[in-house]
Write a protein that holds these residues in place. Sequence first.
Motif, mmCIF file in Angstrom:
data_model
loop_
_atom_site.group_PDB
_atom_site.id
_atom_site.type_symbol
_atom_site.label_atom_id
_atom_site.label_comp_id
_atom_site.label_asym_id
_atom_site.label_seq_id
_atom_site.Cartn_x
_atom_site.Cartn_y
_atom_site.Cartn_z
ATOM 1 N N ALA A 290 21.531 2.016 -7.799
ATOM 2 C CA ALA A 290 20.501 2.908 -7.451
ATOM 3 C C ALA A 290 19.876 3.461 -8.463
ATOM 4 C CB ALA A 290 20.859 3.709 -6.312
ATOM 5 N N ARG A 291 18.490 3.676 -8.857
ATOM 6 C CA ARG A 291 17.932 4.648 -9.820
ATOM 7 C C ARG A 291 16.663 5.391 -9.197
ATOM 8 N NH1 ARG A 291 12.987 2.627 -11.440
ATOM 9 N NH2 ARG A 291 13.476 2.856 -13.803
ATOM 10 N N VAL A 292 16.518 6.711 -10.125
ATOM 11 C CA VAL A 292 15.475 7.282 -9.768
ATOM 12 C C VAL A 292 14.891 7.911 -11.178
ATOM 13 C CG1 VAL A 292 14.761 9.582 -8.983
ATOM 14 C CG2 VAL A 292 16.338 8.217 -7.560
ATOM 15 N N ALA A 293 13.635 7.307 -11.537
ATOM 16 C CA ALA A 293 12.893 7.588 -12.635
ATOM 17 C C ALA A 293 12.208 8.797 -12.083
ATOM 18 C CB ALA A 293 12.014 6.621 -13.236
ATOM 19 N N GLU A 294 12.631 10.072 -12.757
ATOM 20 C CA GLU A 294 12.046 11.496 -12.153
ATOM 21 C C GLU A 294 10.508 11.353 -12.047
ATOM 22 O OE1 GLU A 294 13.815 14.524 -14.505
ATOM 23 O OE2 GLU A 294 15.747 13.981 -13.586
ATOM 24 N N GLY A 295 10.251 11.839 -10.885
ATOM 25 C CA GLY A 295 8.597 12.010 -10.642
ATOM 26 C C GLY A 295 7.752 10.434 -10.587
ATOM 27 N N ARG A 296 8.757 9.423 -10.893
ATOM 28 C CA ARG A 296 7.618 8.107 -10.809
ATOM 29 C C ARG A 296 8.298 7.020 -9.957
ATOM 30 N NH1 ARG A 296 5.504 8.514 -16.270
ATOM 31 N NH2 ARG A 296 4.631 6.440 -16.325
ATOM 32 N N THR A 297 9.395 6.732 -10.073
ATOM 33 C CA THR A 297 9.964 5.691 -9.117
ATOM 34 C C THR A 297 11.632 5.991 -8.580
ATOM 35 O OG1 THR A 297 10.673 4.164 -10.792
ATOM 36 C CG2 THR A 297 8.655 3.879 -10.084
ATOM 37 N N ALA A 298 11.752 5.371 -7.529
ATOM 38 C CA ALA A 298 13.259 5.131 -7.049
ATOM 39 C C ALA A 298 13.190 4.041 -6.467
ATOM 40 C CB ALA A 298 13.235 6.450 -6.012
ATOM 41 N N GLY A 299 14.644 3.545 -6.269
ATOM 42 C CA GLY A 299 15.080 2.238 -5.802
ATOM 43 C C GLY A 299 16.293 1.632 -6.347
ATOM 44 N N LEU B 117 11.672 -1.117 -5.678
ATOM 45 C CA LEU B 117 11.269 0.004 -6.016
ATOM 46 C C LEU B 117 10.089 0.761 -5.274
ATOM 47 C CD1 LEU B 117 10.842 -0.849 -9.994
ATOM 48 C CD2 LEU B 117 12.544 0.447 -8.709
ATOM 49 N N THR B 118 10.155 2.118 -5.052
ATOM 50 C CA THR B 118 9.217 2.882 -4.535
ATOM 51 C C THR B 118 8.388 3.759 -5.481
ATOM 52 O OG1 THR B 118 10.251 2.442 -2.151
ATOM 53 C CG2 THR B 118 8.569 4.261 -2.595
ATOM 54 N N ALA B 119 7.312 3.836 -5.505
ATOM 55 C CA ALA B 119 6.185 4.673 -6.468
ATOM 56 C C ALA B 119 6.481 6.010 -5.625
ATOM 57 C CB ALA B 119 5.056 4.407 -6.496
ATOM 58 N N PRO C 265 0.683 -1.100 0.002
ATOM 59 C CA PRO C 265 0.063 -0.023 -0.078
ATOM 60 C C PRO C 265 1.027 1.483 0.177
ATOM 61 C CG PRO C 265 -0.930 -1.574 1.561
ATOM 62 C CD PRO C 265 0.366 -2.182 1.076
ATOM 63 N N SER C 266 1.997 1.126 0.517
ATOM 64 C CA SER C 266 2.946 2.340 0.494
ATOM 65 C C SER C 266 3.419 2.729 -0.753
ATOM 66 C CB SER C 266 4.169 2.115 1.470
ATOM 67 O OG SER C 266 4.891 1.003 0.618
ATOM 68 N N GLY C 267 3.200 1.792 -1.703
ATOM 69 C CA GLY C 267 3.858 1.978 -3.226
ATOM 70 C C GLY C 267 5.257 1.534 -3.220
ATOM 71 N N ARG C 268 5.549 0.550 -2.298
ATOM 72 C CA ARG C 268 6.700 -0.204 -2.519
ATOM 73 C C ARG C 268 6.517 -1.616 -2.872
ATOM 74 N NH1 ARG C 268 11.756 -0.727 1.859
ATOM 75 N NH2 ARG C 268 13.126 -1.866 0.470
#
Length: 160
Positions: free
Chosen positions: A83-92, A114-116, A6-9
């Motif tokens: 480590a990756r960050v898709a700007e405004g979308r996901t990170a993880g 990944l976390t949304a 539910p957290s988006g992870r």
Amino acid sequence: MEGLHPSGRTRLDAGFVVDVPPDVALERFTPEGERDWVPGWHPEYPGGRPEEPVPGTVFVTRSASTRTTWVVVEREPDRMRYARVAEGRTAGTVTVVCAPATRTTTDVRVVYDLTALSPEGRRDVADLAADYPAHLEGWRQAIEAAGTAGRAGVGASGRA
């Protein structure tokens, strides 16, 4: 494989056996090595392209809708972790571990954690989770189609 929390992870963990030797398989998962099998994969290096992707190497990829910044956080003889960050979308993080299955085949394990970061990111993570085994099967087929030729077949340099 866990579903979308539910957290988006979410944490996705699955694998496949690919018909290329282990040294070639791991090189396929470097920034430059993915050029051999990922259509449209064109990493850019803000700090200059390194001879080898070592921890701290930063590169950027772009799709039609997303700019993703990647950082190499671990490189060992059998694994790459980013480590990756898709700007405004996901990170993880993304971890790829390659172990010999035989002399000429490799057991590849891919873990996404990944976390949304937005509603769009929640959809991206949910879509990946729903289709993760098929997603990896597409990777297997593309890597095998690339074979041992190309940059990844010439040694450790060049793939991120």
